[in-house]
Design an enzyme around this catalytic site. Sequence first.
Site, PDB file in Angstrom:
ATOM      1  N   GLY A   1       0.916  -1.219  -0.087  1.00  0.00           N
ATOM      2  CA  GLY A   1       0.035   0.159  -0.182  1.00  0.00           C
ATOM      3  C   GLY A   1       0.727   1.401   0.009  1.00  0.00           C
ATOM      4  O   GLY A   1       1.068   1.970   0.529  1.00  0.00           O
TER       5      GLY A   1
ATOM      6  N   SER B   1      -0.444   5.576  -1.211  1.00  0.00           N
ATOM      7  CA  SER B   1      -1.025   6.512  -0.503  1.00  0.00           C
ATOM      8  C   SER B   1      -0.919   6.877   0.358  1.00  0.00           C
ATOM      9  O   SER B   1      -0.203   5.884   1.545  1.00  0.00           O
ATOM     10  CB  SER B   1      -2.990   5.677  -1.336  1.00  0.00           C
ATOM     11  OG  SER B   1      -3.389   6.644  -0.546  1.00  0.00           O
TER      12      SER B   1
ATOM     13  N   GLY C   1       1.760   5.119   3.794  1.00  0.00           N
ATOM     14  CA  GLY C   1       2.659   3.578   3.416  1.00  0.00           C
ATOM     15  C   GLY C   1       3.147   4.287   2.547  1.00  0.00           C
ATOM     16  O   GLY C   1       4.582   4.596   2.089  1.00  0.00           O
TER      17      GLY C   1
ATOM     18  N   LEU D   1      -3.440  -7.399  -3.042  1.00  0.00           N
ATOM     19  CA  LEU D   1      -3.557  -8.475  -2.021  1.00  0.00           C
ATOM     20  C   LEU D   1      -5.125  -8.844  -2.005  1.00  0.00           C
ATOM     21  O   LEU D   1      -5.442 -10.232  -1.087  1.00  0.00           O
ATOM     22  CB  LEU D   1      -3.605  -7.058  -0.572  1.00  0.00           C
ATOM     23  CG  LEU D   1      -2.862  -6.982   0.075  1.00  0.00           C
ATOM     24  CD1 LEU D   1      -2.298  -5.787   0.728  1.00  0.00           C
ATOM     25  CD2 LEU D   1      -2.032  -8.037   0.315  1.00  0.00           C
TER      26      LEU D   1
ATOM     27  N   THR E   1      -8.586  -8.859   2.260  1.00  0.00           N
ATOM     28  CA  THR E   1      -7.221  -8.216   1.934  1.00  0.00           C
ATOM     29  C   THR E   1      -6.373  -7.980   2.756  1.00  0.00           C
ATOM     30  O   THR E   1      -5.605  -8.031   2.754  1.00  0.00           O
ATOM     31  CB  THR E   1      -8.356  -6.750   1.189  1.00  0.00           C
ATOM     32  OG1 THR E   1      -8.505  -6.970   0.086  1.00  0.00           O
ATOM     33  CG2 THR E   1      -6.938  -6.056   0.630  1.00  0.00           C
TER      34      THR E   1
ATOM     35  N   TYR F   1     -23.843  -8.452   8.711  1.00  0.00           N
ATOM     36  CA  TYR F   1     -22.656  -7.405   8.675  1.00  0.00           C
ATOM     37  C   TYR F   1     -22.377  -5.924   8.736  1.00  0.00           C
ATOM     38  O   TYR F   1     -23.673  -5.437   8.090  1.00  0.00           O
ATOM     39  CB  TYR F   1     -21.911  -8.036   6.746  1.00  0.00           C
ATOM     40  CG  TYR F   1     -21.050  -6.454   6.615  1.00  0.00           C
ATOM     41  CD1 TYR F   1     -20.148  -7.091   6.560  1.00  0.00           C
ATOM     42  CD2 TYR F   1     -21.593  -5.555   6.241  1.00  0.00           C
ATOM     43  CE1 TYR F   1     -18.476  -6.072   5.849  1.00  0.00           C
ATOM     44  CE2 TYR F   1     -20.565  -4.961   5.420  1.00  0.00           C
ATOM     45  CZ  TYR F   1     -19.823  -5.018   5.336  1.00  0.00           C
ATOM     46  OH  TYR F   1     -18.360  -3.761   4.619  1.00  0.00           O
TER      47      TYR F   1
HETATM   48  N1  LIG Z   1      -6.056   6.815   7.930  1.00  0.00           N
HETATM   49  C1  LIG Z   1      -5.848   6.711   9.800  1.00  0.00           C
HETATM   50  O1  LIG Z   1      -6.911   7.053  10.464  1.00  0.00           O
HETATM   51  C2  LIG Z   1      -5.693   5.143  10.182  1.00  0.00           C
HETATM   52  C3  LIG Z   1      -6.130   4.716  11.264  1.00  0.00           C
HETATM   53  C4  LIG Z   1      -6.079   3.203  11.627  1.00  0.00           C
HETATM   54  C5  LIG Z   1      -5.489   2.541  10.550  1.00  0.00           C
HETATM   55  N2  LIG Z   1      -5.208   2.563   9.750  1.00  0.00           N
HETATM   56  C6  LIG Z   1      -4.709   2.059   8.860  1.00  0.00           C
HETATM   57  O2  LIG Z   1      -2.693   2.190   7.913  1.00  0.00           O
HETATM   58  C7  LIG Z   1      -3.237   1.702   7.153  1.00  0.00           C
HETATM   59  C8  LIG Z   1      -3.131   1.995   5.853  1.00  0.00           C
HETATM   60  O3  LIG Z   1      -4.094   3.774   5.320  1.00  0.00           O
HETATM   61  P1  LIG Z   1      -4.288   5.175   4.776  1.00  0.00           P
HETATM   62  O4  LIG Z   1      -4.465   6.014   5.739  1.00  0.00           O
HETATM   63  O5  LIG Z   1      -2.650   5.470   4.328  1.00  0.00           O
HETATM   64  O6  LIG Z   1      -5.223   4.463   3.465  1.00  0.00           O
HETATM   65  P2  LIG Z   1      -5.078   4.653   2.397  1.00  0.00           P
HETATM   66  O7  LIG Z   1      -4.277   6.340   1.819  1.00  0.00           O
HETATM   67  O8  LIG Z   1      -6.017   4.743   1.591  1.00  0.00           O
HETATM   68  O9  LIG Z   1      -3.744   3.948   1.436  1.00  0.00           O
HETATM   69  C9  LIG Z   1      -4.038   2.939   1.564  1.00  0.00           C
HETATM   70  C10 LIG Z   1      -3.343   1.759   0.498  1.00  0.00           C
HETATM   71  O10 LIG Z   1      -3.430   0.423   0.384  1.00  0.00           O
HETATM   72  C11 LIG Z   1      -3.654   0.475  -1.061  1.00  0.00           C
HETATM   73  N3  LIG Z   1      -4.706  -0.911  -0.964  1.00  0.00           N
HETATM   74  C12 LIG Z   1      -5.896  -1.094  -1.292  1.00  0.00           C
HETATM   75  N4  LIG Z   1      -6.530  -2.245  -1.407  1.00  0.00           N
HETATM   76  C13 LIG Z   1      -5.161  -2.986  -2.054  1.00  0.00           C
HETATM   77  C14 LIG Z   1      -5.266  -4.212  -1.968  1.00  0.00           C
HETATM   78  N5  LIG Z   1      -6.178  -4.877  -2.959  1.00  0.00           N
HETATM   79  N6  LIG Z   1      -3.875  -4.525  -2.601  1.00  0.00           N
HETATM   80  C15 LIG Z   1      -2.830  -4.010  -2.311  1.00  0.00           C
HETATM   81  N7  LIG Z   1      -3.074  -2.734  -2.143  1.00  0.00           N
HETATM   82  C16 LIG Z   1      -4.048  -2.049  -1.398  1.00  0.00           C
HETATM   83  C17 LIG Z   1      -3.725   1.043  -1.438  1.00  0.00           C
HETATM   84  O11 LIG Z   1      -3.722   1.446  -3.080  1.00  0.00           O
HETATM   85  P3  LIG Z   1      -4.836   1.948  -4.032  1.00  0.00           P
HETATM   86  O12 LIG Z   1      -4.092   3.671  -4.212  1.00  0.00           O
HETATM   87  O13 LIG Z   1      -4.893   1.610  -5.342  1.00  0.00           O
HETATM   88  O14 LIG Z   1      -6.034   1.777  -3.306  1.00  0.00           O
HETATM   89  C18 LIG Z   1      -3.253   2.271  -0.487  1.00  0.00           C
HETATM   90  O15 LIG Z   1      -1.967   2.270  -1.317  1.00  0.00           O
HETATM   91  C19 LIG Z   1      -4.311   0.685   6.680  1.00  0.00           C
HETATM   92  O16 LIG Z   1      -3.845  -1.029   6.625  1.00  0.00           O
HETATM   93  C20 LIG Z   1      -4.847   1.413   7.600  1.00  0.00           C
HETATM   94  O17 LIG Z   1      -5.871   0.068   8.068  1.00  0.00           O
HETATM   95  C21 LIG Z   1      -5.667   3.917   9.190  1.00  0.00           C
END
Ligand SMILES: NC(=O)c1ccc[n+]([C@@H]2O[C@H](COP(=O)([O-])OP(=O)(O)OC[C@H]3O[C@@H](n4cnc5c(N)ncnc54)[C@H](OP(=O)(O)O)[C@@H]3O)[C@@H](O)[C@H]2O)c1
Length: 310
Positions: free
Chosen positions: A39, A42, A45, A87, A134, A183
């Site tokens: 990931g 975006s 990551g 994933l 995922t 769900y």
């Molecule tokens: N932001 C928060 O407040 C928060 C809080 C707690 C935990 N987290 C955790 O932090 C992590 C990163 O989140 P983020 O906030 O940076 O979200 P984000 O900006 O939406 O980034 C998520 C990343 O995961 C990728 N992804 C989604 N589905 C995928 C798949 N099927 N295969 C491979 N890659 C995939 C996305 O790719 P695409 O761009 O192609 O969709 C993107 O690069 C996540 O695990 C999330 O649960 C975030």
Amino acid sequence: MSLASLILRNGKNGFGFGTTAEQVTAGLDLTGKSILVTGSTSGLGEATARVLSQRGARIFAAARTTEKAAALCRTLSGAPYPVACDLADPSSVLACVDDIARSGVVLDAIICNAGIMALPQLELAFGYEKQFFTNHIGHFLLVTRLLPQLAPRGRIVMVSSDAHRMAPRGGIDFENLSGEQSYTAWQAYGRSKIANLLFAKSLGQRLQPGQSANAVHPGVIMTNLQRSMSPFMRTMMQLGEPLFLKTVAQGAATQCYVAVHPSMTENGEYFADCNVRQPRRAARDRELAERLWQVSERIVAEVTGSAPVH
Ligand SMILES: NC(=O)c1ccc[n+]([C@@H]2O[C@H](COP(=O)([O-])OP(=O)(O)OC[C@H]3O[C@@H](n4cnc5c(N)ncnc54)[C@H](OP(=O)(O)O)[C@@H]3O)[C@@H](O)[C@H]2O)c1
């Protein structure tokens, strides 16, 4: 920077809520280290990949498609390696494992950061609820198959969430992994995130001495992750941002700390704000972690048509 960054005290190691990824890695020379980030295109990551590459690490940047990974790599320092890894598609994950194995790299860290959150309607992947598949099964397959590439002191970082507290009573409702009995978006997300925690715990037990697996909560940060939330919820988050939320740079700090900081010596723990935090009781349940491991092995065998490897 939010109000919370200004008033919350740092932890024992001097890092805390307001620490950024740049600050937590300041002064570290990661030259010669190879780090896989899922990931990476975006949000957290992308910030993680950028900061670790600036410190000298070679980033193996995983994204849903090669094109996305390559586009990100054009923005990173060093000699980043783009790799496709969807994933939600086991054949893509296995192709990613083959690609990385063929490269001959020894990985110093694998940061399992990719994730999706709170899908409003039930969606399935290979018959399983899509967030569970995922966020957990995809990473379980990736990491267990990449263990031969892990360095003797290699670190696995599972990016979980404090939303693991929203998982069902008991943690994992194994009889409802398809989501078809019931769900709700947040409970399903919470289940996938407690699975990340339980996986880190049982993986930590299986690794070689010197290697580690930990889970992290990055904080709450406005990113593309909120794309499935209602406009009302997003507006509420935007209003709360200056008070309670982290910036992306702050959100990436805990996973960078656990992946590379020399003072990080734990295994099987849960971190938030760059320090160890107590997760929900079910996330500390070794029997539950073991059951999840066995069920995950069975699902992986079913969807890949292969025998379990561990
Ligand atoms: N932001 C928060 O407040 C928060 C809080 C707690 C935990 N987290 C955790 O932090 C992590 C990163 O989140 P983020 O906030 O940076 O979200 P984000 O900006 O939406 O980034 C998520 C990343 O995961 C990728 N992804 C989604 N589905 C995928 C798949 N099927 N295969 C491979 N890659 C995939 C996305 O790719 P695409 O761009 O192609 O969709 C993107 O690069 C996540 O695990 C999330 O649960 C975030």
